[in-house]
Design an enzyme around this catalytic site. Structure first.
Site, PDB file in Angstrom:
ATOM      1  N   ASP A 227      -1.260  -2.760   5.593  1.00 15.18           N
ATOM      2  CA  ASP A 227      -0.418  -2.544   4.423  1.00 15.18           C
ATOM      3  C   ASP A 227       0.880  -3.353   4.529  1.00 15.18           C
ATOM      4  O   ASP A 227       1.347  -3.674   5.623  1.00 15.18           O
ATOM      5  CB  ASP A 227      -0.099  -1.048   4.325  1.00 15.18           C
ATOM      6  CG  ASP A 227       0.567  -0.657   3.028  1.00 15.18           C
ATOM      7  OD1 ASP A 227      -0.036  -0.877   1.973  1.00 15.18           O
ATOM      8  OD2 ASP A 227       1.696  -0.124   3.086  1.00 15.18           O
ATOM      9  N   GLU A 253      -2.247  -7.039   3.220  1.00 19.24           N
ATOM     10  CA  GLU A 253      -1.808  -6.937   1.820  1.00 19.24           C
ATOM     11  C   GLU A 253      -0.514  -7.726   1.652  1.00 19.24           C
ATOM     12  O   GLU A 253       0.483  -7.453   2.314  1.00 19.24           O
ATOM     13  CB  GLU A 253      -1.569  -5.474   1.453  1.00 19.24           C
ATOM     14  CG  GLU A 253      -1.041  -5.302   0.037  1.00 19.24           C
ATOM     15  CD  GLU A 253      -0.244  -4.023  -0.153  1.00 19.24           C
ATOM     16  OE1 GLU A 253      -0.340  -3.429  -1.235  1.00 19.24           O
ATOM     17  OE2 GLU A 253       0.485  -3.620   0.775  1.00 19.24           O
TER      18      GLU A 253
END
Length: 575
Positions: A227, A253
């Site tokens: 993330d 990400e």
């Protein structure tokens, strides 16, 4: 000393569970290029048998825990594999603050969230997934903890309970979403009031690396999704990949307003004193945006083609990027455009072009959701359920089967090769060839005939793989003639985990059980003599086979109806 003792105790508890899982080998990048991923949020995907919905309990402003667990995922693995998916991406598993149903607000880094089922259920899921041939990708967060409860201290967090472990405090910090900030500011400022970890502190980095190593040693995750990557120094990811994630596919990400070249720098870096390979891939947000602009919003197919070409020329390994049309952070596709064919076109691009394709849970049941984060992640059991006869579920199964047939025609050298990428002169149709497959997409609502160039030899027969009435025409019908005759001389057709749509799409025989030992579904060829002739066809014209022949100029004539995309596979292809 107290902290170290606490960590040892926690890791010993988790380590006992690790004895159940055993030693597992993670998948590298080449292995993941062969997979198709189904993304779930653990809390929202499935209730375990006997569990009840708790969405209305808790009073959390951004959504409550709803009751989904690792056991729920385990029990619904047949639903996932029924579409042909052989990988599942699960949301973060660490212990979260009271309202962290999604898993991204860590509280106790070294513990497994009890409301997701705890360490034993996670271990059971890993065992069941491996038995089903399903790779498991774990989502992790290394940028931040959850929202602090105190203005200037962190008593609830473990092991990061000192102000020395953070950039600033809740009372005094900068915002990482401020327009025009520098990269250093982005790495040191806070995202959405979440405690921003100071990776330059040796204790923070050491504990995060130990935590990642413990997870891999205990559970053996096949891949990792990371993330909020641009909010963390690249030097940390270098240490992570050189250490606990060495040999494990890691995709990051990168959802920030930076250039394509800067995003590509998280796969292959040339700055910040970090050069060479970094993460194996990143989520393909540039392609995601181009597909939404084109298929969902009615933009140009030529712009989509140009975007793909730019991505392909910018990234070091574009075939390692995670392709997707929607996820838990974005409004669902059908909320922005209720025409299902626009989503189907995007999925064909997602699954048939080079990359690691990802589908987000629920859309196969028509879930549209809402604009809030909570409504992007609605419980599947309340919005469509697990209907394996749903039209989009069945269509997705045929698409995944087509991808698997295509992959069988590709080598390690050719797996990332795409050719004949074109838009027809009228701008209505986009096509490309990859391996033994021709993918054809179109503008919303388009119907008509189109001439699509290919790289196949003249006379090659291509048959539609997505149309439900013709998916079984990819091989001659002779392989079906003896499907109901005895059990002798049968040979496996496919691989462990083959599902019925994939089996029949390749023209093979499907049996719900094996004759020996007796209960496992079986995809097979048979060399038995042909059985009795089929019954006579009903009156009327024979059904179309939807096979097309490559002309002398290397092109085919395809018929498109009501905006539906199609994938054509070379007739006679085996998987």
């Amino acid at each position: 000393p107290h902290q170290n003792s606490q960590h040892r105790t926690q890791m010993q508890i988790v380590g006992v569970v690790g004895l159940i899982v055993g030693v597992a080998t993670a998948l590298d990048t080449n292995g993941w290029k062969q997979r198709s991923i189904y993304q779930v949020l653990t809390d929202r995907f499935a209730l375990a048998s006997g569990d009840t919905d708790t969405c209305s309990q808790g009073g959390c402003p951004y959504g409550n825990f709803c009751g989904g667990t690792f056991k729920g995922i385990e029990q619904q693995l047949p639903y996932i594999t029924g579409m042909g998916f052989d990988a599942v991406w699960i949301s973060p598993v660490v212990d979260n603050v009271a309202c962290g149903y999604h898993g991204y607000w860590a509280q106790k880094q070294f513990e497994i969230e009890a409301q997701f089922g705890g360490p034993q259920q996670l271990a059971d899921l890993m065992v069941a997934a491996k038995q089903a041939g399903v790779a498991v990708m774990l989502d992790i967060v290394v940028n931040h903890m959850g929202p602090p409860s105190q203005q200037n201290s962190y008593p609830e967090f473990s092991p990061f309970n000192s102000t020395d472990h953070y950039h600033g405090t809740l009372a005094s910090h900068c915002s990482a979403t401020t327009s025009g900030i520098s990269q250093q500011q982005r790495e040191e400022c806070w995202l959405a009031n979440l405690g921003d970890l100071k990776q330059e502190d040796p204790f923070v980095t050491d504990q995060l690396l130990k935590w990642a190593a413990g997870l891999q040693r205990t559970y053996g995750f096949d891949g990792i999704r990371i993330d909020t990557v641009p909010y963390v120094p690249k030097s940390f990811f270098k240490a992570l990949k050189d250490g606990p994630l060495q040999g494990t596919y890691a995709v990051g990400e990168c959802l920030v307003p930076i250039s394509l070249q800067a995003i590509a720098g998280y796969q292959w870096s040339s700055d910040e004193g970090v050069t060479g390979p970094l993460l194996d891939g990143v989520l393909n947000y540039p392609l995601f945006q181009a597909m939404r602009n084109c298929f969902q919003q009615g933009g140009s197919l030529q712009d989509l083609r140009n975007a793909w070409l730019q991505i392909n020329s910018t990234f070091h390994d574009p075939g390692a990027l995670g392709n997707f049309a929607e996820n838990h952070d974005q409004p669902r596709w059908l909320l922005g455009n209720s025409d299902v064919t626009t989503y189907q076109n995007a999925l064909v691009m997602t699954f048939m072009s080079p990359g690691v394709p990802i589908a987000y849970y629920g859309t196969e049941q028509g879930m549209a959701g809402g604009q809030s984060d909570n409504d992007k992640r609605q419980p599947l059991w309340e919005h469509g359920g697990y209907n394996t006869q749903a039209p989009l579920y069945q269509w997705t199964a045929r698409l995944v089967a087509a991808r698997k047939m295509m992959l069988k025609s590709l080598s390690a050298v050719s797996i990332d090769v795409l050719s004949a990428l074109q838009v027809t002169p009228d701008g209505n149709v986009l096509g490309f060839v990859r391996g033994n497959a021709l993918a054809v997409m179109c503008k919303r609502g388009y119907s008509g005939s189109a001439t699509v160039a290919t790289s196949f030899r003249s006379g090659t027969q291509l048959c539609a793989a997505l149309a439900p009435s013709t998916a079984g025409t990819l091989l001659s019908a002779s392989s079906h003639a003896s499907c109901n005759n005895g059990t002798s001389n049968r040979q496996d057709c496919g691989h462990s985990g083959t599902q019925q749509p994939e089996c029949e799409a390749a023209g093979c025989c499907w049996s719900p059980v094996q004759p020996n030992p007796g209960s496992v579904p079986w995809c097979f060829h048979s060399s038995n003599p042909p059985g009795p002739p089929p019954p006579p066809a009903p009156p009327g014209p024979p059904p179309s086979s939807k096979c097309v022949s490559v002309g002398q100029d290397g092109s085919v004539q395809v018929q498109i109806n009501a905006g539906l995309p199609e994938v054509y596979i070379v007739k006679g292809s085996h998987f």
